[in-house]
Design a protein around this motif. Structure first.
Motif, PDB file in Angstrom:
ATOM      1  N   LEU A 183       0.839  -1.206   0.000  1.00 40.19           N
ATOM      2  CA  LEU A 183       0.000   0.000   0.000  1.00 40.19           C
ATOM      3  C   LEU A 183       0.869   1.249   0.000  1.00 40.19           C
ATOM      4  O   LEU A 183       2.063   1.184   0.277  1.00 40.19           O
ATOM      5  CB  LEU A 183      -0.897   0.001   1.235  1.00 40.19           C
ATOM      6  N   ILE A 184       0.248   2.385  -0.285  1.00 39.90           N
ATOM      7  CA  ILE A 184       0.972   3.655  -0.239  1.00 39.90           C
ATOM      8  C   ILE A 184       0.656   4.292   1.119  1.00 39.90           C
ATOM      9  O   ILE A 184      -0.481   4.703   1.353  1.00 39.90           O
ATOM     10  CB  ILE A 184       0.528   4.567  -1.391  1.00 39.90           C
ATOM     11  N   PRO A 185       1.652   4.345   2.026  1.00 40.83           N
ATOM     12  CA  PRO A 185       1.365   4.628   3.435  1.00 40.83           C
ATOM     13  C   PRO A 185       0.766   6.008   3.708  1.00 40.83           C
ATOM     14  O   PRO A 185      -0.100   6.140   4.564  1.00 40.83           O
ATOM     15  CB  PRO A 185       2.727   4.474   4.126  1.00 40.83           C
ATOM     16  N   HIS A 186       1.207   7.037   2.983  1.00 45.80           N
ATOM     17  CA  HIS A 186       0.712   8.371   3.316  1.00 45.80           C
ATOM     18  C   HIS A 186      -0.630   8.672   2.656  1.00 45.80           C
ATOM     19  O   HIS A 186      -1.210   9.720   2.855  1.00 45.80           O
ATOM     20  CB  HIS A 186       1.754   9.434   2.932  1.00 45.80           C
ATOM     21  N   ARG A 187      -1.133   7.724   1.886  1.00 44.79           N
ATOM     22  CA  ARG A 187      -2.420   7.939   1.237  1.00 44.79           C
ATOM     23  C   ARG A 187      -3.558   7.376   2.073  1.00 44.79           C
ATOM     24  O   ARG A 187      -3.374   6.449   2.845  1.00 44.79           O
ATOM     25  CB  ARG A 187      -2.439   7.225  -0.112  1.00 44.79           C
ATOM     26  N   SER A 188      -4.746   7.925   1.854  1.00 44.23           N
ATOM     27  CA  SER A 188      -5.920   7.424   2.571  1.00 44.23           C
ATOM     28  C   SER A 188      -6.298   6.047   2.031  1.00 44.23           C
ATOM     29  O   SER A 188      -5.855   5.633   0.965  1.00 44.23           O
ATOM     30  CB  SER A 188      -7.093   8.374   2.366  1.00 44.23           C
ATOM     31  N   VAL A 189      -7.137   5.360   2.813  1.00 41.56           N
ATOM     32  CA  VAL A 189      -7.682   4.078   2.369  1.00 41.56           C
ATOM     33  C   VAL A 189      -8.360   4.252   1.016  1.00 41.56           C
ATOM     34  O   VAL A 189      -8.124   3.492   0.071  1.00 41.56           O
ATOM     35  CB  VAL A 189      -8.680   3.535   3.422  1.00 41.56           C
ATOM     36  N   LEU A 190      -9.192   5.282   0.907  1.00 38.61           N
ATOM     37  CA  LEU A 190      -9.933   5.519  -0.329  1.00 38.61           C
ATOM     38  C   LEU A 190      -8.993   5.658  -1.533  1.00 38.61           C
ATOM     39  O   LEU A 190      -9.203   5.049  -2.581  1.00 38.61           O
ATOM     40  CB  LEU A 190     -10.805   6.771  -0.185  1.00 38.61           C
ATOM     41  N   SER A 194     -11.147   7.513   5.014  1.00 36.73           N
ATOM     42  CA  SER A 194     -10.187   8.624   5.037  1.00 36.73           C
ATOM     43  C   SER A 194      -8.999   8.377   5.972  1.00 36.73           C
ATOM     44  O   SER A 194      -8.120   9.224   6.101  1.00 36.73           O
ATOM     45  CB  SER A 194     -10.899   9.935   5.383  1.00 36.73           C
ATOM     46  N   SER A 195      -8.954   7.200   6.620  1.00 34.80           N
ATOM     47  CA  SER A 195      -7.778   6.882   7.446  1.00 34.80           C
ATOM     48  C   SER A 195      -6.557   6.666   6.568  1.00 34.80           C
ATOM     49  O   SER A 195      -6.670   6.224   5.429  1.00 34.80           O
ATOM     50  CB  SER A 195      -8.000   5.586   8.236  1.00 34.80           C
ATOM     51  N   LYS A 196      -5.387   6.966   7.125  1.00 32.67           N
ATOM     52  CA  LYS A 196      -4.138   6.629   6.434  1.00 32.67           C
ATOM     53  C   LYS A 196      -3.888   5.134   6.649  1.00 32.67           C
ATOM     54  O   LYS A 196      -4.111   4.611   7.740  1.00 32.67           O
ATOM     55  CB  LYS A 196      -2.974   7.427   7.029  1.00 32.67           C
ATOM     56  N   THR A 197      -3.404   4.447   5.615  1.00 33.16           N
ATOM     57  CA  THR A 197      -3.249   2.991   5.749  1.00 33.16           C
ATOM     58  C   THR A 197      -2.202   2.634   6.795  1.00 33.16           C
ATOM     59  O   THR A 197      -2.265   1.582   7.404  1.00 33.16           O
ATOM     60  CB  THR A 197      -2.875   2.345   4.402  1.00 33.16           C
ATOM     61  N   SER A 198      -1.225   3.559   7.015  1.00 34.62           N
ATOM     62  CA  SER A 198      -0.179   3.256   7.999  1.00 34.62           C
ATOM     63  C   SER A 198      -0.738   3.208   9.421  1.00 34.62           C
ATOM     64  O   SER A 198      -0.099   2.699  10.330  1.00 34.62           O
ATOM     65  CB  SER A 198       0.939   4.299   7.910  1.00 34.62           C
ATOM     66  N   GLN A 199      -1.949   3.727   9.599  1.00 35.76           N
ATOM     67  CA  GLN A 199      -2.542   3.715  10.937  1.00 35.76           C
ATOM     68  C   GLN A 199      -3.372   2.450  11.186  1.00 35.76           C
ATOM     69  O   GLN A 199      -3.923   2.282  12.267  1.00 35.76           O
ATOM     70  CB  GLN A 199      -3.468   4.934  11.110  1.00 35.76           C
ATOM     71  N   LEU A 200      -3.454   1.577  10.184  1.00 37.74           N
ATOM     72  CA  LEU A 200      -4.322   0.412  10.323  1.00 37.74           C
ATOM     73  C   LEU A 200      -3.539  -0.835  10.748  1.00 37.74           C
ATOM     74  O   LEU A 200      -2.338  -0.923  10.519  1.00 37.74           O
ATOM     75  CB  LEU A 200      -5.018   0.126   8.989  1.00 37.74           C
ATOM     76  N   SER A 201      -4.241  -1.787  11.354  1.00 34.29           N
ATOM     77  CA  SER A 201      -3.628  -3.068  11.718  1.00 34.29           C
ATOM     78  C   SER A 201      -3.332  -3.860  10.448  1.00 34.29           C
ATOM     79  O   SER A 201      -3.839  -3.549   9.361  1.00 34.29           O
ATOM     80  CB  SER A 201      -4.585  -3.857  12.598  1.00 34.29           C
ATOM     81  N   GLY A 202      -2.543  -4.931  10.601  1.00 35.46           N
ATOM     82  CA  GLY A 202      -2.181  -5.768   9.456  1.00 35.46           C
ATOM     83  C   GLY A 202      -3.402  -6.322   8.728  1.00 35.46           C
ATOM     84  O   GLY A 202      -3.486  -6.279   7.504  1.00 35.46           O
ATOM     85  N   GLY A 203      -4.358  -6.835   9.531  1.00 35.51           N
ATOM     86  CA  GLY A 203      -5.557  -7.407   8.935  1.00 35.51           C
ATOM     87  C   GLY A 203      -6.322  -6.379   8.119  1.00 35.51           C
ATOM     88  O   GLY A 203      -6.794  -6.654   7.012  1.00 35.51           O
TER      89      GLY A 203
END
Ligand SMILES: Nc1ncnc2c1ncn2[C@@H]1O[C@H](COP(=O)(O)OP(=O)(O)O)[C@@H](O)[C@H]1O
Ligand SMILES: [Mg+2]
Length: 381
Positions: free
Chosen positions: A105-112, A147-156
């Protein structure tokens, strides 16, 4: 062939040499050889094998992230191996989606924006790509996180984003390279369940790489076991467990709890005869007599399971002028096609035959006590 001058190695391979022999004679590394197989539309096809057996190489040939040195790869009749770059772009765009082990994933980008990425590079308008991406985000259960950043999410959750990104372009074929291997066991098992549920709805063709036997048996409609660049065996879980092609496969499947793998569907017989709910008791009795059986399942015209009638109840009911529906027992145990045999054993002790019905309660088959024990006994040998 991972080599710029593969001719000698190719001719050795065509004359029956193994990967090992080619390495000895030419010093060149064979990625894959003797690879010849079909993947059926709508199935989950699992590729399993030890690390280095060629799984990723094979998957990457399918979308030509790796150029095959030789051979053909047909998707709906189009040869990926010889496609021009334009054709390749079109096939990838319309038909192929990929999910990676490390999420990519691109870490600084939002989930969307991560999910919309595939559509973005295809030049799809912002409005349309966000609409498709939101749909995919909802499909994988991440609504509210767009709108969360992917780097803030858990692995799952990150892998859900990876899956949503692949789904957003609505490909016919999903390529998943050890997509769940980096996840914690519980999350991993949850993701497997969700992939199966998704597949029931979407009916995509999924090529799923795993080095984990349990995962492969759980997910795969069919499983291909690879060893050192070639195909050791292709088959259903049952086929591979009952009839391993060689020592390599045997070692792979040793120690599997077979009663967890063999399912109701694998041992059920055709439900024949059955009696229609609109019939009379006389018909039910006659069918039982003709077939020498002591009970019969009652179904609606669309095969929905309604209940069971025993021969004794039918005889008694007939004397008292009762209808078939009055005599029928409605509240009976039912197995699902996927119910493992070890869960069936205690039920079948008391209830035989046991009906097998799909989610919508359509009668799919019946199980009699002998066939469960028979299946387990064969496996002990
Ligand atoms: N880019 C490459 N160059 C040379 N050899 C490679 C390359 N990629 C993979 N290989 C070799 O190909 C074989 C299969 O690797 P791979 O497909 O990654 O296996 P798996 O995914 O099953 O672990 C291994 O012997 C590996 O060393
Ligand atoms: Mg790999």
């Amino acid at each position: 062939m991972f080599s710029k001058k593969p001719q000698k190695a190719l001719s050795l391979l065509k004359n029956g040499a193994s990967k090992h022999e080619v390495l000895e004679k030419t010093g060149q590394n064979v990625g894959l050889y003797n690879i010849n197989f079909d993947i059926y539309e709508g199935e989950i096809f699992v590729i399993m094998g030890l690390s280095g057996s060629g799984k990723s190489t094979l998957l990457r040939c399918i979308n030509r992230l790796i150029n095959p040195t030789d051979g053909h790869i047909l998707i709906d009749g189009d040869d990926i191996a010889t496609a021009s770059s334009e054709e390749l772009r079109e096939i990838r765009r319309q038909k192929l989606g990929m999910v990676f082990q490390n999420f990519a994933l691109i870490p600084h980008r939002s989930v969307l924006d991560n999910v919309a990425y595939g559509l973005e590079i295809q030049g799809v308008s912002k409005e349309e790509r966000y609409e498709n991406a939101m749909e995919a985000i909802e499909t994988v259960g991440l609504k509210g996180y767009e709108s969360s950043k992917t780097s803030q999410l858990s692995g799952g959750m990150q892998q859900r984003v990876g899956l949503a990104r692949a789904l957003a372009t609505d490909p016919d074929i999903l390529l998943m390279d050890e997509a769940f291997s980096a996840l914690d066991p519980l999350i991993r098992s949850e993701m497997q369940d969700e992939l199966l549920a998704l597949e029931d709805k979407m009916q995509k063709t999924i090529v799923f790489i795993s080095h984990d036997l349990d995962e492969s048996l759980k997910l795969g409609d069919r499983i291909m076991i690879m060893n050192d660049g070639y195909i050791a065996q292709i088959g259903t879980a049952e086929e591979i467990l009952t009839n391993p092609a060689d020592d390599y496969v045997s070692k792979f499947v040793a120690g599997v709890d077979r009663s967890k793998i063999f399912t109701a569907e694998a041992v059920m017989k055709r439900a024949e005869p059955v009696v229609s709910i609109n019939s009379g008791l006389k018909v039910a009795l006659q069918l039982m007599r003709e077939h020498g059986i002591s009970s019969i399942f009652v179904v609606a015209r669309d095969k929905t399971l309604k209940g069971i009638i025993t021969v004794d109840a039918a005889v008694e009911g007939l004397k008292q002028n009762k209808t078939l529906q009055e005599v029928m027992v409605e509240d009976i145990p039912v197995a699902h096609p996927d119910t493992p045999l070890n869960e069936l054993i205690p039920i079948i002790e008391n209830t035989s035959p046991l009906p097998v019905a799909s989610e919508d309660n359509k009668l799919r088959g019946i199980i009699v006590r002998g066939s469960v024990l028979g299946a387990l006994a064969i496996e002990e040998v």
